[in-house]
Design an enzyme around this catalytic site. Structure first.
Site, PDB file in Angstrom:
ATOM      1  N   GLU A   1     -24.689 -25.838 -14.106  1.00  0.00           N
ATOM      2  CA  GLU A   1     -24.823 -27.289 -13.971  1.00  0.00           C
ATOM      3  C   GLU A   1     -25.755 -27.863 -15.025  1.00  0.00           C
ATOM      4  O   GLU A   1     -25.414 -28.815 -15.736  1.00  0.00           O
ATOM      5  CB  GLU A   1     -25.336 -27.647 -12.577  1.00  0.00           C
TER       6      GLU A   1
ATOM      7  N   ASP B   1     -24.814 -30.486 -18.145  1.00  0.00           N
ATOM      8  CA  ASP B   1     -25.425 -31.817 -18.186  1.00  0.00           C
ATOM      9  C   ASP B   1     -26.148 -32.073 -19.500  1.00  0.00           C
ATOM     10  O   ASP B   1     -25.976 -33.131 -20.130  1.00  0.00           O
ATOM     11  CB  ASP B   1     -26.410 -31.974 -17.027  1.00  0.00           C
TER      12      ASP B   1
ATOM     13  N   SER C   1     -18.976 -33.086 -12.499  1.00  0.00           N
ATOM     14  CA  SER C   1     -20.307 -32.767 -13.025  1.00  0.00           C
ATOM     15  C   SER C   1     -20.375 -33.035 -14.521  1.00  0.00           C
ATOM     16  O   SER C   1     -21.456 -33.300 -15.059  1.00  0.00           O
ATOM     17  CB  SER C   1     -20.654 -31.295 -12.759  1.00  0.00           C
TER      18      SER C   1
END
Length: 646
Positions: A310, A314, A561
């Site tokens: 994640e 990002d 995401s």
């Protein structure tokens, strides 16, 4: 664990028994969202046990919240961009003296002496200790002790509670009552059991896979500027071509972009450099500014895709797309207890810690954390000014929360918008279903056999921007229209069961339900089809086949995401241009993106769906739809539209 232990160990010795109370006409104030799984209702709580009662007072002007937010966010408003100061926001919503007087009057009339009552510094809470017998009489309820089936941990709760009819309008929520921690704290579970049972934001879980999803395929070797394979693997240049991103920031000292991660999710700097080496060589060695929220730490003990995927996604794409804009990492929660959305909100708005109710032990991390290895410092209240843009790629199911808890948090997002912050959340990867594909039964409860759609949270809050996912269809190019993401994941979307339809969205949602009614039988309650509930997502961006560096390897990943930080990067570039032109950040963008003036700033997505709950879900179509929102952003068209605003 310490919270429940404290509740169950106090004795009557510390509280004077109240005198007989007056009779009131009570009405139900809150009911539990659904009955707990893996918890057994063991016994009635002993009458002499002492409870730390906390009554959250209704804030004044909440009925004007949307009006005040729109006054600085709607492109047709004369006050567009004239964002509020933190003091103006606090003063605008402080509970009215009438609310304080009404609740204190009820308590003293019921036999709770005024000397026992304490008003919190922000005037948001009235606090006092009461025996279980007193609390049950006050709230016309029964407290029971619940025992966790696997760990033996105990906590208390009631199924519902009531307050006098004349007091109801002055009370937001009361704790401890119906709010229930459905998961035991990690410190109470051995490591094997923790992997099987414990769920929290940021914690990898076998049954509910949050965060991006990894493909079994590996990226192919190609030039980072080769656009011919963007249908198979997305790299930064693919996104620049898709959304016509052609800007280099210049106001980097004044502009801010923050990304929230929840411990134990962690960014490995070696992965950041590996990505830069392949796709943005001049950024090798660049690092985010790390803000530790409630003991948040970039842990390196556990390293795998589930722990690092994640954060890698990002930051690698946000850095590349906004180069050379500095980024802020809001690393939230310690390794022992973890955190939830309220915790990062505390960090950017100190008043939220107390004035608005702050952290709820049923859902959030509570600090200081006295558990072994826990963060011993005070909770992180107002430690950083809200960034101009905040992206969060985490979520949970609306059905797992009480309406009061969700609404209280939602109000905080409105206040951040009033301050000039754009808050973006991923809409989820399970289509119309909840996390892990869970749906709801006829009673609105999560069930493995459920067939009713399960909306997410916080994306159903109308005061933030929900971001869905699209894809370049196999065999197509960056010049072809995208479709809704239907590879590995399905774009989260649907209709809230808690929040009302915002004014800015009403025309778009009404048009969809009227002109493109979902094909579900009228006899089935498949979703909230009233036409009066908040709908999501608001817009979308690509969420398929991203190449990221994680744990020393290049991988292909999918998910909303990816979509949220990409949109965050685009809004950050728009803010940069506005700041360079002597203007302020755009803040809450929803009123603008739904307006007719901004219609041409988005690429309409007209095919693909978001299946789930044994159905095809919703289908993308002309205009707004509950799969991809108003479409994907076209930076070159949006920039002049936002620059033209004051």
């Amino acid at each position: 664990m310490r919270f429940w232990a404290a509740l169950l160990s106090l004795t009557v010795a510390s509280v004077a028994i109240a005198a007989p109370s007056k009779r009131f006409n009570h009405v139900v104030h809150e009911k539990r969202a659904f009955e707990p799984i893996d918890w057994i209702q063991d016994r009635r709580l002993e009458a002499h046990k002492v409870l730390p009662m906390r009554i959250g007072l209704t804030q004044q002007n909440l009925h004007r919240l949307e009006e005040m937010l729109l006054s600085v966010s709607h492109p047709e408003s004369a006050k567009y961009g004239q964002h509020f100061t933190p003091k103006e926001v606090i003063d605008a919503f402080a509970p009215h003296d009438d609310s304080i007087a009404a609740v204190k009057g009820w308590l003293t009339d019921a036999g709770i002496h005024e000397d026992r009552l304490k008003l919190s510094p922000g005037k948001g809470w009235i606090e006092f200790d009461a025996t279980a017998a007193e609390a049950e009489e006050l709230l016309q309820t029964e407290y029971h002790v619940f025992t966790h089936a696997d760990t033996g941990i105990e906590q208390i709760s009631c199924h519902s509670y009531s307050v006098p009819e004349h007091v109801k309008e002055h009370v937001d929520l009361i704790k401890p009552t119906v709010h229930f921690t459905h998961r035991p704290p990690p410190s109470a579970i051995d490591s094997a059991l923790r992997k099987r049972k414990f769920e929290r934001l940021g914690m990898p879980n076998v049954s509910v896979k949050s965060g991006p999803k990894k493909s079994s395929a590996k990226p192919k070797a190609s030039s980072p500027s080769d656009l011919s394979t963007c249908d198979e693997q997305i790299v930064p240049d693919c996104l620049r071509a898709l959304y016509q991103i052609n800007s280099t920031p210049v106001a980097t000292a004044q502009n801010t972009y923050g990304i929230v991660e929840f411990t134990p999710q962690a960014l490995l700097f070696t992965d950041l450099d590996l990505f830069f080496e392949n796709f943005s060589p001049n950024q090798v060695g660049v690092r985010p500014t790390v803000v530790s929220v409630d003991g948040g730490t970039i842990q390196t003990t556990d390293q795998s895709f589930d722990f690092n995927g994640e954060s890698s996604l990002d930051f690698q794409y946000s850095f590349a797309l906004t180069n050379p804009q500095p980024l802020t990492l809001l690393q939230t929660g310690d390794l022992v207890e973890g955190a939830s959305f309220d915790n990062w909100l505390d960090a950017v708005d100190g008043s939220f810690c107390t004035f608005e109710g702050g952290d709820d032990p049923d859902f959030d991390g509570i600090y200081p954390d006295p558990l072994r290895g826990g963060f011993k410092g005070p909770e992180s209240c107002g430690i950083i000014a809200p960034p101009n843009v905040v992206s969060v790629s985490f979520g949970q199911d609306e059905a797992g929360l009480t309406a009061s808890y969700a609404q209280r948090q939602c109000a905080e997002y409105a206040k951040l918008g009033m301050l000039g912050t754009t808050v973006l959340y991923s809409s989820g990867d399970d289509g119309v279903a909840g996390g892990g594909g869970t749906c709801l039964n006829s009673r609105g409860q999560p069930s493995s056999r459920g067939t009713t759609f399960s909306p997410g949270f916080p994306v159903t809050c109308g005061f933030l921007t929900a971001v869905g996912a699209t894809q370049i269809d196999p065999g197509n190019t960056v010049d072809d229209p995208e479709g809704a993401c239907e590879q590995v994941i399905f774009s989260g979307g649907g209709f809230s069961n808690i929040f009302a339809l915002p004014d800015y969205q009403a025309a778009a949602v009404t048009s969809f339900l009227t002109n493109h009614p979902p094909p579900f039988p009228a006899t089935q309650t498949q979703f909230n089809s009233s036409g009066h509930s908040r709908a999501f997502p608001d817009l979308s961006a690509n969420g398929a086949n991203y190449v990221i560096a994680v744990d020393g390897e290049l991988e292909l990943v999918f998910g909303t995401s990816a979509s949220s930080p990409v949109v965050g990067s685009i809004i950050t570039l728009i803010n940069d241009a506005r700041i360079a032109a002597g203007k302020g950040p755009v803040g809450f963008i929803n009123p603008a993106i739904y307006s007719d003036a901004f219609k041409d700033g988005f690429n309409d997505i007209t095919h693909g769906g978001n299946q789930g709950c044994g159905t095809a879900g919703f289908t993308s179509t002309e205009g707004w739809d509950p799969v991809t929102g108003v479409g994907t952003p076209n930076f070159s068209k949006l920039l002049p539209l936002f620059l033209a605003l004051p």
